[in-house]
Enzyme design. Structure first.
Site, PDB file in Angstrom:
ATOM      1  N   ASN A   1      47.504  38.157  24.763  1.00 53.13           N
ATOM      2  CA  ASN A   1      46.538  36.700  24.604  1.00 53.13           C
ATOM      3  C   ASN A   1      45.851  36.259  25.725  1.00 53.13           C
ATOM      4  O   ASN A   1      44.665  36.702  25.854  1.00 53.13           O
ATOM      5  CB  ASN A   1      47.612  35.615  24.142  1.00 53.13           C
ATOM      6  CG  ASN A   1      47.133  34.409  23.828  1.00 53.13           C
ATOM      7  OD1 ASN A   1      46.015  33.833  23.914  1.00 53.13           O
ATOM      8  ND2 ASN A   1      47.740  33.888  22.694  1.00 53.13           N
ATOM      9  N   ASP A   2      46.521  35.908  26.954  1.00 57.21           N
ATOM     10  CA  ASP A   2      45.687  35.539  27.930  1.00 57.21           C
ATOM     11  C   ASP A   2      44.893  36.514  28.527  1.00 57.21           C
ATOM     12  O   ASP A   2      43.791  36.203  29.258  1.00 57.21           O
ATOM     13  CB  ASP A   2      47.032  34.830  28.786  1.00 57.21           C
ATOM     14  CG  ASP A   2      47.375  33.724  28.480  1.00 57.21           C
ATOM     15  OD1 ASP A   2      47.035  32.981  27.820  1.00 57.21           O
ATOM     16  OD2 ASP A   2      48.799  33.546  28.676  1.00 57.21           O
ATOM     17  N   VAL A   3      45.424  37.729  28.549  1.00 53.78           N
ATOM     18  CA  VAL A   3      44.572  38.777  29.258  1.00 53.78           C
ATOM     19  C   VAL A   3      43.583  39.360  28.673  1.00 53.78           C
ATOM     20  O   VAL A   3      42.783  40.173  28.970  1.00 53.78           O
ATOM     21  CB  VAL A   3      45.539  40.388  29.717  1.00 53.78           C
ATOM     22  CG1 VAL A   3      46.639  39.633  30.492  1.00 53.78           C
ATOM     23  CG2 VAL A   3      46.230  40.813  28.338  1.00 53.78           C
ATOM     24  N   VAL A   4      43.011  38.834  27.314  1.00 48.59           N
ATOM     25  CA  VAL A   4      42.134  39.103  26.609  1.00 48.59           C
ATOM     26  C   VAL A   4      41.113  37.922  26.481  1.00 48.59           C
ATOM     27  O   VAL A   4      40.327  37.669  25.363  1.00 48.59           O
ATOM     28  CB  VAL A   4      42.424  39.845  25.293  1.00 48.59           C
ATOM     29  CG1 VAL A   4      42.741  41.164  25.692  1.00 48.59           C
ATOM     30  CG2 VAL A   4      43.218  39.055  24.284  1.00 48.59           C
TER      31      VAL A   4
ATOM     32  N   ALA B   1      50.719  31.059  29.059  1.00 49.40           N
ATOM     33  CA  ALA B   1      50.100  30.207  29.858  1.00 49.40           C
ATOM     34  C   ALA B   1      49.692  28.807  29.295  1.00 49.40           C
ATOM     35  O   ALA B   1      49.285  27.757  29.940  1.00 49.40           O
ATOM     36  CB  ALA B   1      48.689  30.733  30.358  1.00 49.40           C
TER      37      ALA B   1
END
Length: 470
Positions: free
Chosen positions: A396-399, A437
Site C-alpha cells: 500500500n504505502d510503498v506504491v 500508515a
C-alpha cells in the site's frame, strides 16, 4: 600472562571474527543462513569456554544448565512456530530480553561492587561505574521500549501514537533525572536505593519514549532499540572484562544504528521525525460513498490472468498482505506458470515493505523464488515503464504516488515503487482499508489500476488456475 588467559583471548578473537563474518554473510539472502550459523557458533564457543574456565561457573553448573535449557526451548519453539508475519514481534521481544539481561548484569555488578564499601562512600572506579550505569539505563529503556513495540505490532497496545499534553516535557524530566542520578552515583555515592530508583526510571523512560510513536514506525524503533541493546551489552562486556561481549555488543550497536539510518532514508524521514512525529496511526477506512470511490474498477481472476499471460513482462510487488495470507507459495507457482508461457517475471522489493527490513526477501526465499529475480527499488523503478502488468499483492504505502506529488501527504518525499508508470496495475487487497500508515492511496483510483478483492492466497491461487487455462 598464563596459558589460560592466552587461550581465553584466542577464543575471544575467533568469536569476534565469526561475528564480523556473520554480519557480512547476513547482508545477502544467498548467504544469510551461513551467517546465522557462524554467529550462533561463535557465541556458543564463548559460552562453553566461559562455563568451563570462569571462576565459580562449574560450582553452579545446574543453574547454567537449567537457564540454558529454558532459553533453548524458547528459541527453538519461537523459530519453528512463530509465523513470518509475527517475526518482527519476536525480534522485538528477543531484543528486549537482551536489554533486560544487560540491565540485570549491571544491577548485580553494582551490588557486588558496593557490598564491601561503607554506606554512602564514593565509588573510586569512575569509568567502570559509568559503564555499569550505561548498561542499566540503556538496557532498561530497551527492555520496556521493546515490550511496547511488541504490543503495538501484536495488537494488544494501540498502534496509533499515544500522546498527551506535555509529553515531551515529561520525557525531558525523565531523561534529566537519569543524568542527575547517574552523576551522583558515578561521583558521589554508592546508594543502593538511588541505583534502584535509577533503574526504575530507565524502565519508565522506555515506555514514555515508545508509546507516542505510531505502529507504522515500529520497525524503525525496533532497529533503534536493537542498537541500544548492543550498546548496553558492550558496556556490560567492559564491566565484566569479557571482550567477546564487548565485540558483539559493539557490532550490534553499530549495525543497528546503520540499519536505522537506512530505514529512515528509505522513508525520506529523519530519526527525530520518526521518534516525535506521531506518524502512522494504523487506522482509517475509506468510507462508502467517499469522493472517488466509485471510480474504482474491479477485475475477475480470469481477466487478470489473461492480462498477465499475454504480457511480455510482469513485475510482482509483494507487501505485508502477502505475508499475512502466507501467499508466497502460490506466488511462486504463478511465477513458474507465467515463465512457462514466455512471460518475463520479476519481483520489486521496497526497502521497508512488510514489518522489518528483508521481510519480503525472506518470504520469497522461503518459497524458493530465485534471488536474481528480486529487484531492489532503484533497479525496479527503471523497469516499470516497459512492464505490461504489475501485480501488487497487499502493498500500500510503498506504491502510493502521493509520496511524489502531494506535498500535504505525511509520506511526501518517501521513495516509492513507481508502479503507476507501467501499462496496467492489478492490485490484490482484502478491502479498501488504507495501509498501516493510515492514509489513502490514489493509485487505486488510477485508470490503469484494477482491483481484485479477497484473501491474497486465495486470489493468487485463482490467478494460477486461470493462467493454466489460458
Amino acid at each position: 600472562m598464563s596459558l589460560l588467559e592466552v587461550l581465553t583471548y584466542l577464543v575471544y578473537l575467533v568469536s569476534g571474527i565469526t561475528f564480523i563474518l556473520a554480519l557480512k554473510f547476513l547482508s545477502s539472502p544467498r548467504t544469510a543462513r551461513t551467517g546465522n550459523l557462524l554467529g550462533a557458533g561463535g557465541m556458543a564457543l564463548v559460552v562453553i569456554w566461559t562455563l568451563f574456565t570462569a571462576a565459580g561457573m562449574l560450582e553452579h553448573w545446574w543453574i547454567v544448565l537449567v537457564a540454558g535449557g529454558v532459553g533453548s526451548v524458547i528459541g527453538v519453539l519461537g523459530a519453528r512456530r512463530v509465523p513470518m508475519t509475527a517475526m518482527p514481534q519476536m525480534v522485538a521481544i528477543f531484543n528486549g530480553a537482551g536489554g533486560g539481561a544487560a540491565a540485570v548484569v549491571a544491577l548485580s555488578e553494582f551490588l557486588v561492587s558496593v557490598k564491601d564499601l561503607p554506606s554512602g562512600a564514593p565509588l573510586l572506579q569512575v569509568v567502570p561505574m559509568i559503564a555499569t550505569l550505561l548498561g542499566a539505563v540503556i538496557g532498561g529503556v530497551s527492555l520496556t521500549g521493546s515490550i511496547v513495540a511488541f504490543g503495538k505490532l501484536q495488537g494488544f497496545i494501540p498502534a496509533r501514537p499515544v500522546s498527551y499534553p506535555g509529553q515531551r516535557i515529561v520525557a525531558g524530566i525523565l531523561l534529566g533525572g537519569l543524568v542527575v542520578m547517574g552523576v551522583l552515583l558515578a561521583l558521589l555515592t554508592n546508594s543502593v536505593p538511588l541505583f534502584l530508583l535509577f533503574a526504575a526510571v530507565a524502565l519508565v523512560t522506555g515506555v514514555a519514549l515508545v508509546m507516542p510513536i505510531g505502529g507504522a514506525d515500529m520497525p524503525v524503533v525496533i532497529s533503534l532499540l536493537n542498537s541500544y541493546t548492543g550498546i548496553a551489552v558492550a558496556a556490560t562486556g567492559y564491566v565484566l572484562g569479557n571482550y567477546a561481549l564487548l565485540i558483539a555488543g559493539t557490532l550490534v550497536g553499530a549495525s543497528g544504528a546503520i540499519l536505522t539510518q537506512l530505514m529512515c532514508r528509505a522513508m525520506n524521514r529523519s530519526l527525530f521525525n520518526v521518534l516525535f512525529g506521531a506518524f502512522g496511526t494504523g487506522g482509517g477506512v475509506m468510507a462508502a460513498g467517499e469522493e472517488g470511490e466509485q471510480n474504482i474498477r474491479e477485475i475477475t481472476a480470469d481477466d487478470a490472468a489473461v492480462l498477465m499471460a499475454y504480457g511480455k513482462k510482469v513485475i510482482v510487488v509483494p507487501g505485508y498482505g502477502m505475508a499475512v495470507a502466507q501467499a508466497q507459495g502460490p506466488v511462486r507457482e504463478l511465477m513458474d506458470l507465467l515463465i512457462d508461457k514466455g512471460v518475463e517475471v520479476e519481483f520489486a522489493i521496497h526497502p521497508v515493505a512488510g514489518r522489518m527490513p528483508g521481510h519480503m526477501n525472506v518470504l520469497l526465499a522461503e518459497a524458493n523464488v530465485p534471488y536474481p529475480q528480486l529487484k531492489e527499488m532503484d533497479d525496479a523503478n527503471n523497469e516499470f515503464s516497459r512492464t505490461d502488468v504489475v501485480l501488487v499483492i497487499g502493498a500500500n504505502d510503498v506504491v502510493n504516488p502521493d509520496a511524489r506529488s502531494n506535498q500535504g501527504s505525511p509520506i511526501y518525499g518517501m521513495p516509492i515503487l513507481n508502479v503507476d508508470q507501467s501499462q496496467q496495475v492489478v492490485v490484490l487487497k482484502r478491502s479498501m482499508n488504507p495501509g498501516f500508515a493510515g492514509i489513502e492511496n490514489p493509485l487505486f483510483l488510477n485508470p490503469k489500476t484494477v482491483m481484485l478483492f479477497g484473501d491474497a492466497k486465495e486470489s493468487v491461487e485463482k490467478l494460477a488456475s486461470s493462467v493454466k487455462a489460458v
